[in-house]
Motif scaffolding. Structure first.
Motif, short mmCIF file in Angstrom:
data_model
loop_
_atom_site.label_atom_id
_atom_site.label_comp_id
_atom_site.label_asym_id
_atom_site.label_seq_id
_atom_site.Cartn_x
_atom_site.Cartn_y
_atom_site.Cartn_z
N UNK A 1 0.83 -1.21 0.00
CA UNK A 1 0.00 0.00 0.00
C UNK A 1 0.86 1.25 0.00
N UNK A 2 1.94 1.22 0.76
CA UNK A 2 2.85 2.37 0.81
C UNK A 2 3.52 2.58 -0.55
N UNK A 3 3.86 1.48 -1.21
CA UNK A 3 4.48 1.60 -2.53
C UNK A 3 3.49 2.19 -3.53
N UNK A 4 2.22 1.80 -3.43
CA UNK A 4 1.21 2.38 -4.32
C UNK A 4 1.03 3.87 -4.05
N UNK A 5 1.01 4.26 -2.79
CA UNK A 5 0.88 5.67 -2.45
C UNK A 5 2.06 6.46 -2.99
N UNK B 1 8.77 7.78 2.98
CA UNK B 1 9.02 7.43 4.38
C UNK B 1 8.12 6.29 4.85
N UNK B 2 6.88 6.29 4.37
CA UNK B 2 5.97 5.21 4.74
C UNK B 2 6.47 3.86 4.20
N UNK B 3 7.07 3.89 3.03
CA UNK B 3 7.65 2.66 2.48
C UNK B 3 8.78 2.15 3.37
N UNK B 4 9.65 3.08 3.79
CA UNK B 4 10.77 2.68 4.66
C UNK B 4 10.26 2.09 5.97
N UNK B 5 9.21 2.70 6.52
CA UNK B 5 8.62 2.18 7.75
C UNK B 5 8.01 0.81 7.53
N UNK B 6 7.32 0.66 6.39
CA UNK B 6 6.71 -0.64 6.08
C UNK B 6 7.78 -1.70 5.85
N UNK B 7 8.88 -1.32 5.20
CA UNK B 7 9.98 -2.27 4.99
C UNK B 7 10.58 -2.72 6.32
N UNK B 8 10.70 -1.79 7.27
CA UNK B 8 11.22 -2.15 8.59
C UNK B 8 10.27 -3.11 9.30
N UNK B 9 8.96 -2.86 9.13
CA UNK B 9 7.98 -3.76 9.74
C UNK B 9 8.05 -5.15 9.13
N UNK B 10 8.28 -5.20 7.80
CA UNK B 10 8.42 -6.50 7.14
C UNK B 10 9.66 -7.22 7.66
N UNK B 11 10.78 -6.49 7.82
CA UNK B 11 12.00 -7.11 8.34
C UNK B 11 11.79 -7.66 9.74
N UNK B 12 11.11 -6.87 10.59
CA UNK B 12 10.83 -7.32 11.96
C UNK B 12 9.95 -8.56 11.95
N UNK B 13 8.94 -8.56 11.08
CA UNK B 13 8.06 -9.72 11.01
C UNK B 13 8.80 -10.96 10.52
N UNK B 14 9.70 -10.76 9.55
CA UNK B 14 10.49 -11.91 9.07
C UNK B 14 11.40 -12.45 10.18
N UNK B 15 12.02 -11.53 10.93
CA UNK B 15 12.90 -11.96 12.02
C UNK B 15 12.11 -12.74 13.07
N UNK B 16 10.95 -12.20 13.46
CA UNK B 16 10.14 -12.88 14.46
C UNK B 16 9.67 -14.24 13.97
#
Length: 377
Positions: free
Chosen positions: A105-109, A146-161
């Protein structure tokens, strides 16, 4: 002149009276005496010790969840990277999918914001619209980025978890007790770990020396610095709990940087190979160090007496008179003292029967039997 009968009896009685005899001098006591020689001797000192693997790890979960699978058994050997436990991954996979959706969604925005900037740029150049609208579009684009960068960080955290749901062995070693069972709810905040993992291909044996022992330890071995002394230390022997010797020798390779203020002792470490896996973390035993004594004089303990914290022997002079001599003991080997000072090679000492002797007593020396031989020349 006539002598009366009574006078004759008096004279005869006087002639028959026994004369006093002088008492004979007592002969000197016969005591076993030997001449001191020198020999090479090895002494041993044992220290209580604890055994630890080179690596001892508490295996703990890094995410909370239900323990779905246990891939190993207690006491088994595992290799580094081998799966140990699996935590239910469904909540974490759902969190990853949600993070990916937010990223898309962030990438589309961002794409829409870029199109808006591209549309307004020529219009501003042609003065069709105001520059303010272009600045607003550019800020919207920056926010979308910036929203993309935040979303990418959330994806990284989710992958790590999600990755944390599969718990793997960080090192090769032996598994301890499994303190959690399948179906248990586990969390990083748990007081008890899932299990312990010990790398024991080599073990560390820790022992302690008091201050006085440490001073003696440093004085006994050559070298100017502690590092140099460690290089000159003889191989160490490990005695197991049943007093049997571990078949492989070890070496002392570490001295703690400071004394323990509570115990007043300093810790040393010896390392032993453990390829067969005979030793495990938590074992106890004794660390035995050997010390060579070249050209040392041995004196049997039975030939000594102690007075006022000093040890004495009775030396025999050329005239066979005895003299008390204080000796300095540097160690002990069996029933013999290792003498550092006080007597020298060739001196004669009394081996037994010294309980009633006094300084200057004359004795009759007897050669010591073979059983009382204490050193070789």
């Amino acid at each position: 002149m006539k002598i009366s009968y009574l006078a004759i009896l008096v004279i005869l009685a006087a002639g028959c009276k026994p004369q006093p005899q002088t008492a004979a001098n007592p002969s000197p006591p016969s005591l076993p005496v030997t001449s001191l020689g020198s020999t090479s001797e090895t002494t041993f000192q044992d220290y209580p010790a604890s055994i630890q693997g080179t690596v001892n790890i508490e295996v703990r979960p890094q995410v909370s969840g239900l323990l779905d699978k246990i891939f190993v058994d207690e006491g088994s050997f595992v290799n580094a990277g081998q799966p140990l436990f699996m935590i239910n991954e469904q909540p974490f996979r759902a969190a990853l999918n949600n993070a990916l959706a937010t990223l898309h969604a962030a990438e589309s925005s961002q794409a829409n914001a870029r199109l808006e900037v591209e549309k307004l740029t020529p219009l501003v150049q042609n003065k069709v619209v105001s520059e303010y609208q272009l600045k607003t579009a550019r800020e919207a684009f920056n926010i979308a980025t910036a929203n993309i960068e935040s979303a990418q960080a959330s994806v990284s955290t989710a992958r790590i978890n999600l990755g944390y749901t599969l718990i793997k062995a960080p090192v090769s070693g032996y598994i301890g007790r499994l303190l959690k069972k399948q179906g248990s709810l586990v969390s990083p905040s748990d007081q008890t770990p899932l299990t312990d993992l010990s790398d024991v291909h080599e073990v560390h044996v820790y022992f302690s020396l008091g201050e006085k022992e440490f001073v003696n330890f440093k004085a006994q071995y050559p070298g100017e610095t502690l590092k140099e002394k460690l290089k000159h230390l003889p191989p160490a022997t490990l005695l197991l709990a049943d007093n049997s010797e571990y078949p492989v020798k070890g070496s002392i390779d570490m001295i703690d940087g400071q004394f323990n203020s509570t115990t007043g002792a300093i810790t040393l470490r010896a390392s032993f190979p453990n390829k067969a896996g005979l030793l495990r973390s938590g074992n106890t035993g004794k660390l035995r160090l050997s010390l060579q004594h070249p050209d040392v004089i041995l004196v049997p303990q039975q030939a000594t007496t102690e007075m006022q914290d000093k040890i004495f022997v009775y030396t025999v002079s050329d005239s066979n008179k005895i003299k008390m001599s204080a000796i300095t003991v540097s160690g002990q080997s069996g029933n013999n003292y290792l003498v550092k000072d006080g007597v020298k090679k060739g001196d004669r000492i009394v081996l037994s029967g010294i309980g009633s002797l006094q300084e200057g007593t004359l004795i009759h020396p007897e050669a010591a039997s073979e059983k009382t031989t204490i050193a070789k020349n």
